[in-house]
Enzyme design. Structure first.
Site, mmCIF file in Angstrom:
data_model
loop_
_atom_site.group_PDB
_atom_site.id
_atom_site.type_symbol
_atom_site.label_atom_id
_atom_site.label_comp_id
_atom_site.label_asym_id
_atom_site.label_seq_id
_atom_site.Cartn_x
_atom_site.Cartn_y
_atom_site.Cartn_z
ATOM 1 N N LYS A 149 0.825 -1.215 0.000
ATOM 2 C CA LYS A 149 0.000 0.000 0.000
ATOM 3 C C LYS A 149 0.862 1.269 0.000
ATOM 4 O O LYS A 149 0.487 2.270 -0.605
ATOM 5 C CB LYS A 149 -0.974 0.000 1.168
ATOM 6 N N THR A 150 2.023 1.217 0.677
ATOM 7 C CA THR A 150 2.894 2.396 0.702
ATOM 8 C C THR A 150 3.380 2.712 -0.705
ATOM 9 O O THR A 150 3.452 3.876 -1.104
ATOM 10 C CB THR A 150 4.103 2.151 1.642
ATOM 11 N N ASP A 165 -3.323 7.708 4.763
ATOM 12 C CA ASP A 165 -2.846 6.339 5.020
ATOM 13 C C ASP A 165 -3.431 5.863 6.353
ATOM 14 O O ASP A 165 -3.758 6.672 7.227
ATOM 15 C CB ASP A 165 -1.317 6.359 5.087
ATOM 16 N N GLU A 166 -3.527 4.555 6.537
ATOM 17 C CA GLU A 166 -4.004 3.961 7.801
ATOM 18 C C GLU A 166 -5.334 4.598 8.234
ATOM 19 O O GLU A 166 -5.515 4.978 9.394
ATOM 20 C CB GLU A 166 -2.956 4.131 8.918
ATOM 21 N N GLN A 202 -6.625 -4.361 10.520
ATOM 22 C CA GLN A 202 -5.506 -3.859 11.324
ATOM 23 C C GLN A 202 -5.899 -2.634 12.140
ATOM 24 O O GLN A 202 -5.050 -1.830 12.522
ATOM 25 C CB GLN A 202 -4.320 -3.522 10.414
ATOM 26 N N ARG A 248 3.418 -9.426 10.907
ATOM 27 C CA ARG A 248 4.730 -8.744 10.873
ATOM 28 C C ARG A 248 5.809 -9.716 10.396
ATOM 29 O O ARG A 248 6.893 -9.303 10.010
ATOM 30 C CB ARG A 248 5.153 -8.246 12.270
#
Length: 777
Positions: free
Chosen positions: A33-34, A225-226, A256, A614
């Site tokens: 996504k980044t 973002d997020e 998340q 992670r």
């Protein structure tokens, strides 16, 4: 097609080149996504959108810096500098500096961290003569924070009878008065706390339509973002700014969303499509980070949640090893297992320490892991402990610097007015505070006018106060021409701080001096770095804002090779080849405080999902059968999250054991049991072959004879030897002390002890019923 776009898969390309209109990108863990956000910004600029018209809001300053650096390689340094990119708090602090006068604040307002807020609240509670056991500082601060994030101003509070009643019921009827005093004192001191940066931005955009129109016109393209971690206050700012052009792109993963305790509202992402018309929805479902086993295990967990958006995360990566599940007897054993496993993985695969992370639910769990890593000489770093900027000597220097910029800053002044000692005592300070409140002035203004105001302070103290203001005013004069580094270096010497610290030659004192040296190095680096940024001046005000908004994870820790230890909340957005998730026990993870409602449990499950995703190559799940909590040894049982993972993806290193039962009554009160009577007992794990008598073939409901009921280590090869099989002269190996020779055996029954000379640990006397030894010769 632009060259960089060829690096994207089809699912990533679609949202990247979607130029106009509202859009949501549901991005699974590790799905790139980044990269999509970065390339989308570069693409917009290549399509003629001015960098000044793009606003990108990220979760951390570090993420913003990395994205900006990537964009710079595509569009060039000078253009990338013009982007408005950063965290909500840093971007809106910048806007508030430009518009502060509209709200009655100076443009150089100070930003308080939680420690500063706590001190001010503690002062208010003391001045109001309230019981600090009922009005607990941290609880009050947390309550004020939740008010602000829910946009409940002081005025709104006093118009809300339910809130006031709730505080009365909680035996805090003066909560509203504390809130009012806190807000008034902050305003008078030219201070905003973290929550104000959002609250005041909302106030600015609501009360001043011309300001809203100005920034709506400026930010024609907004990227967030997020998005699943935004709170109500952030949501309203984004809605307001994007309302005119509606070119808003939000990226996130509902699976998340783990910050409800900080006010994050998962409904912001779940309801995005209802907030805007003709929303385009994109899904990123291919995970590039983790193995198939990790991805599939994570899917099998999050599937148990009822509140979620539909997506199927998959990966083309290799199968990878199964997730290893380890049971330990105690939390100490758990720490030793983690340290041994890291050591073995490092040696076998020639890996750096930085490939490993240990994640836990609460900070307190780090102790046993730290102890074990230290014994193995494995370097580690704890993230989220006491931040560098929270250390006393650093706060002292920063308080001097804050006073230069904003002499109204009450907490900074109280901290340094008598440090180093100048003979300005608490009585003098109390009189200054009273005078400041009486005359509606700041403490600094009272001192400046001490000869004209009727303040009951005698000659000696009066002169010392004047000397202090002269010192600060001299720093203010220097600030007009000097950069942040030169000024800070001068302040540490002229204030007497360095001289004071040099008196302490203990290791702690030396460490404090080194910390101040490190702070000055940091300011020098900042000054150098600001030279690259458009409109930056490398001023002290810019440095202090950078520090106020820094987080522990934003700091660049250089190339130090260490194992990372952190809470799962801090691990968000990070990735490691090997991840150990420890303390997977009921009431610890999931937390006992999160089992009241389905939504709380689902948040805990999302937290576990974040932890598991992670890991790139290998994940370990560990739990203990007993753990010290609040100084007491308590029995524990495995977390429900282990059971919720599909067995196909698990490798149980130690078999899941039924919960141990500790009788609460003394068996003697029921008389002596008949020798052959059946009793219930947990099954005993078989001891290793050739290390003792044959194990009883008793079923679960039959009791092995007392001779065989020995505690058994969970580590292969090591067993307890209080069965007469150990002899003087035997060579043994112990988990902690290494190899050694048995010198003497003494005692009888359960009290048999062995005196053993270890190669590393010297001579130890071990109680054999507890000692974990392996006979090696």
């Amino acid at each position: 097609m632009e060259k960089y776009l060829s690096q994207l898969n089809d699912a990533q390309l679609a949202p990247t080149v979607q130029k106009d209109g509202p859009m949501i990108v549901i991005a699974g863990a590790g799905s790139g996504k980044t990269r999509v956000l970065t390339y989308r910004i570069a693409y917009l600029m290549s399509q003629g959108v001015d960098a000044f018209n793009i606003l990108a809001l990220t979760f951390t300053n570090k993420a913003a810096r990395e994205m900006k650096a990537r964009i710079a390689t595509i569009v060039g340094e000078s253009e990338a500098k013009n982007l408005w990119m950063g965290t909500f708090h840093s971007v809106f602090a910048k806007i508030l500096r430009f518009e502060a006068d509209r709200l009655g604040y100076p443009s150089n307002f100070t930003i308080y961290d939680t420690q500063d807020s706590d001190k001010l609240i503690a002062s208010i509670i003391k001045e109001m003569n309230l019981d600090k056991e009922i009005y607990k500082t941290k609880q009050i601060r947390s309550r004020i924070s939740s008010y602000k994030n829910s946009l409940i101003t002081v005025k709104a509070y006093f118009k809300n009878p339910e809130l006031m009643e709730a505080d009365k019921m909680a035996r805090r009827p003066l909560m509203g008065e504390i809130y009012r005093n806190y807000v008034d004192r902050c305003f008078k001191a030219g201070v905003m706390d973290f929550d104000d940066l959002l609250l005041k931005t909302n106030e600015l955009l609501t009360r001043f339509p011309e300001v809203l129109a100005k920034y709506q016109d400026k930010f024609r393209y907004i990227l967030v973002d997020e998005y699943q971690d935004t709170n109500h206050s952030q949501y309203l700012i984004v809605r307001a700014l994007s309302d005119r052009f509606q070119n808003i792109c939000v990226v996130g993963d509902d699976a998340q969303s783990i910050y409800a305790f900080r006010g994050a509202n998962i409904n912001n992402i779940l309801n995005f499509q209802k907030d805007y018309d003709n929303v385009k929805l994109f899904r990123l479902e291919q995970n590039y980070r983790s193995t198939k086993n990790i991805v599939n295990a994570a899917n099998s967990i999050i599937d148990k949640n009822q509140t979620k958006l539909d997506k199927i995360v998959w990966t083309a990566n290799e199968e990878g090893p199964k997730i290893k599940v380890n049971r330990s007897l105690t939390d100490g054993d758990e720490g030793r297992f983690v340290a041994s496993s890291i050591f073995e993985n490092k040696m076998q695969n020639q890996l750096p320490n930085s490939d490993f992370a240990v994640l836990y639910r609460t900070n307190a769990q780090s102790r046993s892991i730290e102890d074990a890593l230290r014994k193995r000489d494995i370097p580690y770093r704890i993230y989220g402990g006491l931040s560098f900027y929270q250390r006393k000597e650093i706060k002292d220097v920063l308080s001097y610097l804050r006073l230069i910029i904003n002499p109204a800053d009450e907490e900074a002044l109280k901290r340094v007015i008598n440090y180093p000692a100048r003979g300005i005592g608490q009585t003098t300070m109390d009189r200054l505070v009273v005078a400041a409140n009486n005359y509606g002035k700041t403490i600094f203004e009272v001192i400046q006018n001490i000869d004209t105001l009727p303040v009951n302070i005698h000659g000696g103290a009066r002169n010392k106060l004047k000397d202090f203001t002269t010192l600060i005013e001299s720093f203010q004069v220097m600030n007009k021409t000097a950069n942040a580094f030169d000024l800070a270096e001068h302040v540490t010497k002229a204030s007497g701080l360095i001289r004071e610290l040099k008196k302490d030659s203990t290791p702690e004192g030396v460490a404090r001096m080194e910390n101040i040296e490190e702070l000055l190095n940091g300011i020098r680096d900042f000054v150098e770095g600001q030279k690259e940024i458009a409109d930056a001046t490398a001023s002290l005000a810019e440095f202090l804002e950078d520090v106020a908004l820094a987080t522990d994870l934003d700091a660049d820790k250089g190339d130090a090779d260490h194992v990372a230890l952190m809470t799962i909340h801090l691990a968000k957005g990070l990735e490691f080849p090997y991840v150990y998730i420890v303390g997977l026990e009921e009431d610890l993870f999931p937390s006992a405080m999160s089992l009241g409602t389905r939504s709380e449990l689902e948040e805990e499950r999302r937290l576990f999902y974040v932890a598991l995703t992670r890991a790139e190559k290998q994940a370990y799940l560990t739990y203990a059968l007993s753990r010290y909590r609040w100084g007491k040894l308590i029995d524990a049982e495995p977390s429900r999250f282990i059971e919720e993972i599909d067995d196909a993806y698990l490798d149980i290193i130690t078999p899941i054991q039924e919960r141990r039962f500790n009788p609460m009554l003394d068996a003697d009160i029921f008389g002596d049991p008949e020798p052959n009577k059946v009793r219930f007992k947990k099954p005993v794990q078989p001891t290793l072959k050739k290390k003792g008598p044959p194990v009883s073939k008793a079923t679960k409901k039959e009791v092995p004879t007392s001779k065989n009921l020995k505690p058994v280590s969970q580590t292969k090869g090591h067993t307890n030897l209080f069965d007469g099989k150990l002899a003087v002269g035997n060579m043994v190996e112990h988990l902690r002390f290494g190899k050694g020779e048995v010198l003497k055996i003494e005692g009888t029954g359960a009290d048999v002890k062995a005196e053993i000379k270890f190669d590393n640990g010297g001579v130890k006397k071990l109680l054999l019923r507890f000692a974990k030894l392996e006979v090696i010769g």
